[in-house]
Motif scaffolding. Structure first.
Motif, PDB file in Angstrom:
ATOM      1  N   GLY A 194     -36.598  72.074   8.467  1.00  0.00           N
ATOM      2  CA  GLY A 194     -36.005  71.633   7.212  1.00  0.00           C
ATOM      3  C   GLY A 194     -34.741  72.402   6.959  1.00  0.00           C
ATOM      4  O   GLY A 194     -34.156  72.990   7.879  1.00  0.00           O
ATOM      5  N   PRO A 195     -34.282  72.417   5.725  1.00  0.00           N
ATOM      6  CA  PRO A 195     -33.075  73.188   5.394  1.00  0.00           C
ATOM      7  C   PRO A 195     -33.265  74.666   5.758  1.00  0.00           C
ATOM      8  O   PRO A 195     -34.356  75.219   5.617  1.00  0.00           O
ATOM      9  CB  PRO A 195     -32.922  72.978   3.880  1.00  0.00           C
ATOM     10  CG  PRO A 195     -33.639  71.699   3.593  1.00  0.00           C
ATOM     11  CD  PRO A 195     -34.796  71.664   4.544  1.00  0.00           C
ATOM     12  N   SER A 205     -28.386  71.946   6.477  1.00  0.00           N
ATOM     13  CA  SER A 205     -29.161  70.937   7.204  1.00  0.00           C
ATOM     14  C   SER A 205     -28.197  70.094   8.016  1.00  0.00           C
ATOM     15  O   SER A 205     -26.990  70.049   7.729  1.00  0.00           O
ATOM     16  CB  SER A 205     -29.970  70.062   6.238  1.00  0.00           C
ATOM     17  OG  SER A 205     -29.097  69.433   5.315  1.00  0.00           O
TER      18      SER A 205
END
Length: 631
Positions: free
Chosen positions: A583-584, A623
């Motif tokens: 994810g981020p 991201s």
């Protein structure tokens, strides 16, 4: 004949003692002036008078002490004061007499006779006494004394004996014969003081394949640096030509120096033409040339980054060609030629780049090959590339830097080639006429030069260029290599020692005879694996082909995207780290994962965000942009 040879051998050993004797005798002789003699006689009179007055005062003090028992009486106090004053006057006169004797010393012969008489007279008396008593050691005291006198006189005679070096080699030139005679210890000691070299003594010189060599003993306060600073005086003492190369280095023991005169070249009888047969059997080294003093072949590392420097007209291109030919025969080579003349010869043999677009393509493709090899090495679990070496040759770095100095991406890739490419089999070789890192037109970039560990320099313009060309070996003085056609292709190798090397040469026809090998980059991605499952076979009383089981329905998943072209290694590392995250990801985690500096990551992230490869949220997390999802 043998006795004469023995005396010739002993004479240099006694020469320093004889020289000190003569110097001391001359000093005493200069001090023995009429003025100093009159001062000595006056000092003797003063001392005799003061000593007499001191004796009288001491006697009067004794009389006063006997006449009065009271130590505080005026008579005793007066006698005591007079005695002290007379003693002080006597001591002062004695000190003045010492100074006068020092200023008017006896002759050195008289002083030596006094010293020898001090032991000769008692030993003769002792021998006479032992003879009268019938002792076994009758003559030993007098004999030892006579031996000491004889040794001193013999050493003085030998030290003053003039020895002329015998030149037995008929092949020596008249210049070499003169230098050999003047380097002879007897001649050197006799004339060294005239040139401010007193306290230095040479050993008998020898003729070597590279010229005349001898060791010099440094006595007293002499050291190597001080002796090297007297090179002009040494040349004047020897009567050497101004153009004659003279080298002063340290010997194998302290307190000694080695003086070398390059009257010959050990490479004179060796052809300088390079042929493929000169490629060493050891794949880790290559042949640079011949040591002009020893005649030995000089080897340099093949897989090391290289800097070759040389002013125009010093034979840099011809000297560089044999190394390039070795790289071409052993692996792949890309020649990036800033001027273009050298590429005219090599274009049919290897990959060349002359025009601006060719240069940028060559830099990009070499950098991409380095990055591809990094991924290959990681997949194979190795730390050093084990395939063919790709040698990137920059010929005239000043022109290349001027062409790409505003193209920061290409310049950064060139810097990374010099710093990261060696372990990946991509080696950068740099040649320039202007070995400087500062100014408006540097010959080598200040971030590239420290990575070029192997350095060879032909003649350069001055000390500033010599400092960059040979780094901490700039004292070899490549800027002092004589001009002229006979010194083309001659230079110094960093760390080899201040011995000149004559390089191999390769002409245009020799280059054209090399087998063609034009490098082209490999595909960055390997071929995709075949899809589907293999058919199954069951062998039982025959061969039956069974249909493969049906594949499960395809499930759409994230699409793997290749790294965008044209990214630097730092940008690729940051982008890969963000892609691989679930994810981020925070920027500080990218710093930890990539191992890059915080400033580098910050600049790289800003550039990737601007290019649309990354997306930065309001909280600072990163991201991948749409289409940048990893499999």
């Amino acid at each position: 004949m043998r006795s004469a040879v023995a005396l010739d051998w002993l004479a240099p050993l006694c020469a320093p003692a004889a020289a000190r004797w003569d110097a001391e005798a001359d000093r005493r002789r200069q001090l023995r002036t009429d003025e100093n003699l009159r001062a000595l006689l006056a000092a003797q009179r003063e001392y005799n008078s003061a000593r007499s007055l001191a004796a009288q005062a001491s006697h009067q003090r004794k009389q006063a002490r006997a006449a009065s028992k009271n130590p505080l009486s005026s008579v005793r106090r007066s006698a005591r004061t007079a005695d002290r004053a007379a003693s002080q006057q006597r001591d002062s006169a004695r000190s003045a007499l010492r100074d006068a004797k020092r200023n008017y010393p006896p002759t050195l012969a008289r002083a030596a006779a006094t010293v020898h008489a001090a032991h000769a007279v008692p030993t003769v008396g002792l021998s006479a006494l032992l003879t009268a008593t019938g002792h076994d050691l009758t003559v030993w005291p007098a004999s030892l004394s006579a031996l000491a006198v004889g040794l001193n006189a013999g050493a003085l005679w030998l030290g003053r004996r003039h020895v002329v070096a015998v030149v037995a080699d008929d092949s020596m030139s008249a210049e070499e014969q003169q230098l050999m005679e003047r380097l002879d210890p007897a001649y050197w000691v006799a004339h060294a003081a005239e040139r401010g070299l007193e306290g230095t003594v040479t050993t008998p010189p020898e003729m070597t394949p590279g010229g005349i060599r001898c060791e010099v003993r440094l006595d007293g306060t002499w050291d190597l640096a001080k002796f090297q600073g007297k090179s002009d005086s040494i040349g004047a003492l020897l009567g050497a030509r101004t153009a004659l190369r003279m080298r002063i280095t340290s010997a194998s023991r302290r307190g000694w120096a080695v003086l070398t005169l390059a009257t010959r070249s050990a490479a004179a009888g060796v052809s300088s033409v390079w042929t493929p047969e000169r490629v060493p059997a050891d794949p880790l080294v290559m042949s640079l040339g011949v040591d002009t003093e020893t005649g030995d072949e000089v080897l340099v590392p093949f897989d090391e980054r290289l800097l070759v420097s040389g002013a125009s007209g010093t034979g840099k291109s011809w000297s560089f060609r044999p190394l390039m030919a070795t790289a071409h025969l052993r692996g792949d080579m890309v020649l990036i030629d800033g001027k273009g003349e050298e590429a005219n010869v090599w274009e049919a043999v290897c990959r060349v780049a002359v025009e601006p677009d060719e240069i940028t393509d060559a830099v990009d493709e070499a950098h991409a090959e380095m990055t591809r090899r990094k991924r290959d090495m990681k997949a194979r679990g190795i730390s050093v590339w084990d395939g063919r070496q790709l040698t990137v040759v920059i010929d005239e770095g000043q022109v290349i830097l001027a062409a790409i100095q505003r193209d920061k991406e290409r310049l950064q890739r060139l810097i990374e080639l010099s710093s990261l490419g060696r372990s990946r089999g991509v080696v950068l070789w740099w040649a320039t006429q202007y070995p400087v890192t500062d100014g408006s037109a540097p010959g080598v970039h200040k971030l590239i030069a420290p990575n070029l560990l192997t350095r060879f320099s032909l003649r350069v313009a001055g000390t500033t260029q010599a400092q960059v060309a040979l780094d901490d070996c700039a004292h070899y003085a490549p800027h002092q290599i004589p001009e002229g056609r006979e010194y083309r292709g001659h230079g110094y190798l960093k760390g080899y020692g201040p011995r000149m090397i004559r390089t191999w040469t390769l002409d245009d026809d020799g280059v054209r005879t090399l087998p063609p090998n034009v490098w082209a980059p490999e595909e960055s991605e390997s071929a995709p694996a075949p899809s589907g499952r293999p058919a199954l076979r069951l062998v039982k009383d025959g061969d039956y082909l069974l249909a493969p089981p049906a594949d499960p329905p395809a499930v759409p998943g994230p699409r793997a995207e290749a790294a965008p072209a044209g990214l630097t290694e730092a940008e690729s590392a940051v982008l890969d780290t963000v892609r691989s995250a679930a994810g981020p990801v925070r920027q500080k985690d990218v710093v930890v994962s990539t191992g890059l500096a915080k400033g580098t990551v910050s600049k790289t992230v800003a550039k990737l965000v601007k290019a649309g490869h990354l997306v930065k949220a309001e909280d600072g997390s990163l991201s991948a942009a749409a289409g940048e999802v990893s499999a």
